[in-house]
Design a protein around this motif. Structure first.
Motif, PDB file in Angstrom:
ATOM      1  N   MET A  61       0.925  -0.838   0.373  1.00 29.41           N
ATOM      2  CA  MET A  61       0.096   0.020  -0.129  1.00 29.41           C
ATOM      3  C   MET A  61       0.656   1.214  -0.204  1.00 29.41           C
ATOM      4  O   MET A  61       1.640   1.034   0.527  1.00 29.41           O
ATOM      5  N   SER A  62       0.364   2.273  -0.452  1.00 26.27           N
ATOM      6  CA  SER A  62       1.550   3.451  -0.717  1.00 26.27           C
ATOM      7  C   SER A  62       0.933   4.265   0.280  1.00 26.27           C
ATOM      8  O   SER A  62       0.466   4.052   1.296  1.00 26.27           O
ATOM      9  N   GLY A  63       2.167   5.501   0.022  1.00 24.18           N
ATOM     10  CA  GLY A  63       1.449   6.406   1.219  1.00 24.18           C
ATOM     11  C   GLY A  63       0.802   6.628   1.491  1.00 24.18           C
ATOM     12  O   GLY A  63      -0.068   7.657   3.045  1.00 24.18           O
ATOM     13  N   THR A  64       0.219   7.191   0.227  1.00 24.08           N
ATOM     14  CA  THR A  64      -1.250   8.049   0.351  1.00 24.08           C
ATOM     15  C   THR A  64      -1.904   7.346   0.412  1.00 24.08           C
ATOM     16  O   THR A  64      -3.352   7.458   1.391  1.00 24.08           O
ATOM     17  N   GLY A  65      -2.206   5.744   0.455  1.00 22.56           N
ATOM     18  CA  GLY A  65      -3.511   4.776   0.079  1.00 22.56           C
ATOM     19  C   GLY A  65      -3.529   5.033   2.054  1.00 22.56           C
ATOM     20  O   GLY A  65      -4.597   5.365   2.879  1.00 22.56           O
ATOM     21  N   LEU A  66      -2.383   4.587   2.962  1.00 23.57           N
ATOM     22  CA  LEU A  66      -2.319   4.409   4.164  1.00 23.57           C
ATOM     23  C   LEU A  66      -2.570   6.080   4.986  1.00 23.57           C
ATOM     24  O   LEU A  66      -3.488   5.660   6.032  1.00 23.57           O
ATOM     25  N   LEU A  67      -2.456   7.679   4.453  1.00 22.19           N
ATOM     26  CA  LEU A  67      -3.174   8.792   4.662  1.00 22.19           C
ATOM     27  C   LEU A  67      -4.183   9.036   4.497  1.00 22.19           C
ATOM     28  O   LEU A  67      -5.176   9.091   6.078  1.00 22.19           O
ATOM     29  N   VAL A  68      -5.041   7.930   3.978  1.00 23.23           N
ATOM     30  CA  VAL A  68      -6.338   7.859   3.648  1.00 23.23           C
ATOM     31  C   VAL A  68      -7.288   6.852   4.138  1.00 23.23           C
ATOM     32  O   VAL A  68      -8.026   8.083   4.926  1.00 23.23           O
ATOM     33  N   LEU A  69      -6.430   5.767   4.920  1.00 18.95           N
ATOM     34  CA  LEU A  69      -7.045   5.398   5.943  1.00 18.95           C
ATOM     35  C   LEU A  69      -7.020   5.741   7.011  1.00 18.95           C
ATOM     36  O   LEU A  69      -8.066   5.885   7.855  1.00 18.95           O
ATOM     37  N   ALA A  70      -5.894   6.114   7.835  1.00 17.27           N
ATOM     38  CA  ALA A  70      -6.122   7.298   8.723  1.00 17.27           C
ATOM     39  C   ALA A  70      -6.385   8.183   8.549  1.00 17.27           C
ATOM     40  O   ALA A  70      -7.663   8.084  10.161  1.00 17.27           O
ATOM     41  N   ALA A  71      -6.724   8.672   8.017  1.00 12.79           N
ATOM     42  CA  ALA A  71      -8.015  10.009   7.757  1.00 12.79           C
ATOM     43  C   ALA A  71      -9.447   9.780   8.107  1.00 12.79           C
ATOM     44  O   ALA A  71      -9.704  10.296   9.071  1.00 12.79           O
ATOM     45  N   ALA A  72      -9.648   8.331   7.484  1.00 15.95           N
ATOM     46  CA  ALA A  72     -11.133   8.338   6.978  1.00 15.95           C
ATOM     47  C   ALA A  72     -11.303   6.962   8.948  1.00 15.95           C
ATOM     48  O   ALA A  72     -12.485   7.231   9.302  1.00 15.95           O
ATOM     49  N   LEU A  73      -9.839   6.533   9.217  1.00 15.86           N
ATOM     50  CA  LEU A  73     -10.290   5.706  10.508  1.00 15.86           C
ATOM     51  C   LEU A  73     -10.960   7.071  11.405  1.00 15.86           C
ATOM     52  O   LEU A  73     -11.331   6.854  12.710  1.00 15.86           O
ATOM     53  N   ALA A  74     -10.046   8.028  11.794  1.00 17.81           N
ATOM     54  CA  ALA A  74      -9.867   9.341  12.580  1.00 17.81           C
ATOM     55  C   ALA A  74     -11.238  10.053  12.694  1.00 17.81           C
ATOM     56  O   ALA A  74     -11.945  10.172  13.910  1.00 17.81           O
ATOM     57  N   LEU A  75     -11.341  10.001  10.837  1.00 15.56           N
ATOM     58  CA  LEU A  75     -13.449  10.643  11.661  1.00 15.56           C
ATOM     59  C   LEU A  75     -14.182  10.103  11.243  1.00 15.56           C
ATOM     60  O   LEU A  75     -15.007  10.367  12.647  1.00 15.56           O
ATOM     61  N   THR A  76     -14.149   8.392  11.528  1.00 15.34           N
ATOM     62  CA  THR A  76     -15.476   7.726  11.827  1.00 15.34           C
ATOM     63  C   THR A  76     -15.436   7.421  13.114  1.00 15.34           C
ATOM     64  O   THR A  76     -16.229   7.647  13.829  1.00 15.34           O
ATOM     65  N   ALA A  77     -14.119   7.789  14.194  1.00 13.73           N
ATOM     66  CA  ALA A  77     -13.800   7.949  15.261  1.00 13.73           C
ATOM     67  C   ALA A  77     -14.739   8.828  15.793  1.00 13.73           C
ATOM     68  O   ALA A  77     -15.367   8.603  17.120  1.00 13.73           O
ATOM     69  N   VAL A  78     -14.512   9.904  15.531  1.00 18.49           N
ATOM     70  CA  VAL A  78     -14.926  10.960  15.525  1.00 18.49           C
ATOM     71  C   VAL A  78     -16.068  11.103  15.739  1.00 18.49           C
ATOM     72  O   VAL A  78     -17.074  11.736  16.546  1.00 18.49           O
ATOM     73  N   ALA A  79     -17.196  10.331  14.301  1.00 22.89           N
ATOM     74  CA  ALA A  79     -18.239  10.575  14.506  1.00 22.89           C
ATOM     75  C   ALA A  79     -18.515   9.632  15.418  1.00 22.89           C
ATOM     76  O   ALA A  79     -20.420   9.996  16.185  1.00 22.89           O
ATOM     77  N   ALA A  80     -18.335   9.035  15.454  1.00 17.71           N
ATOM     78  CA  ALA A  80     -19.147   7.974  16.322  1.00 17.71           C
ATOM     79  C   ALA A  80     -18.892   7.755  18.613  1.00 17.71           C
ATOM     80  O   ALA A  80     -19.750   8.362  18.545  1.00 17.71           O
TER      81      ALA A  80
END
Length: 149
Positions: free
Chosen positions: A1-20
């Motif tokens: 997985m590329s660095g951009t993909g990891l960054l997008v995944l981390a951002a999505a997980l962080a956003l999901t955690a904040v929303a939850a």
């Protein structure tokens, strides 16, 4: 997985955690009624009275909108029925949301359980959506009806 993909995944997980977290903090919390107790031109107590709610019969009347397949609704209903048995100043009214869709729309009930809290004069004290925490519900009931008998 590329660095951009990891960054997008981390951002999505962080956003999901904040929303939850945000949804969890609001779940079951009492929202006090606005002064005048009208929301978008609808007087909630008038709609509730059309459903047969008689707030003058008790110090605190709790109206619960629920559906047949709602697990938290059953738990909340049992808790309120127990509180009603031990607090003479509490009246509990159950409303099947599926059978009263016009009232659901007028009162902007978006999820179940949704609870409305009315004082003896019929004033809307507040409302909550989602299963209320047992200690919060007991504290609210005690504040308006007095401690357990």
């Amino acid at each position: 997985m590329s660095g951009t993909g990891l960054l997008v995944l981390a951002a999505a997980l962080a956003l999901t955690a904040v929303a939850a977290w945000w949804l969890h903090t609001r779940d079951g919390r009492l929202r006090a009624a606005a002064d005048g107790a009208e929301e978008d031109g609808v007087r909630p107590t008038a709609v509730l009275e059309q459903l047969g709610v008689r707030p003058g019969d008790a110090d605190l009347t709790v109206v619960q909108f629920s559906t047949a397949f709602c697990g938290p609704c059953r738990t909340t209903r049992a808790r309120l029925q127990h509180l009603q048995d031990t607090r003479p100043g509490l009246a509990y009214v159950h409303v099947d949301a599926e059978s009263h869709l016009d009232a659901v729309r007028e009162l902007d009930v978006r999820r179940t359980p949704t609870l409305f809290y009315l004082d003896r004069q019929g004033r809307l004290l507040g409302r909550s959506s989602g299963a209320p925490r047992p200690e919060d519900l007991s504290a609210l009931v005690d504040a308006h009806t007095g401690p357990r008998s």
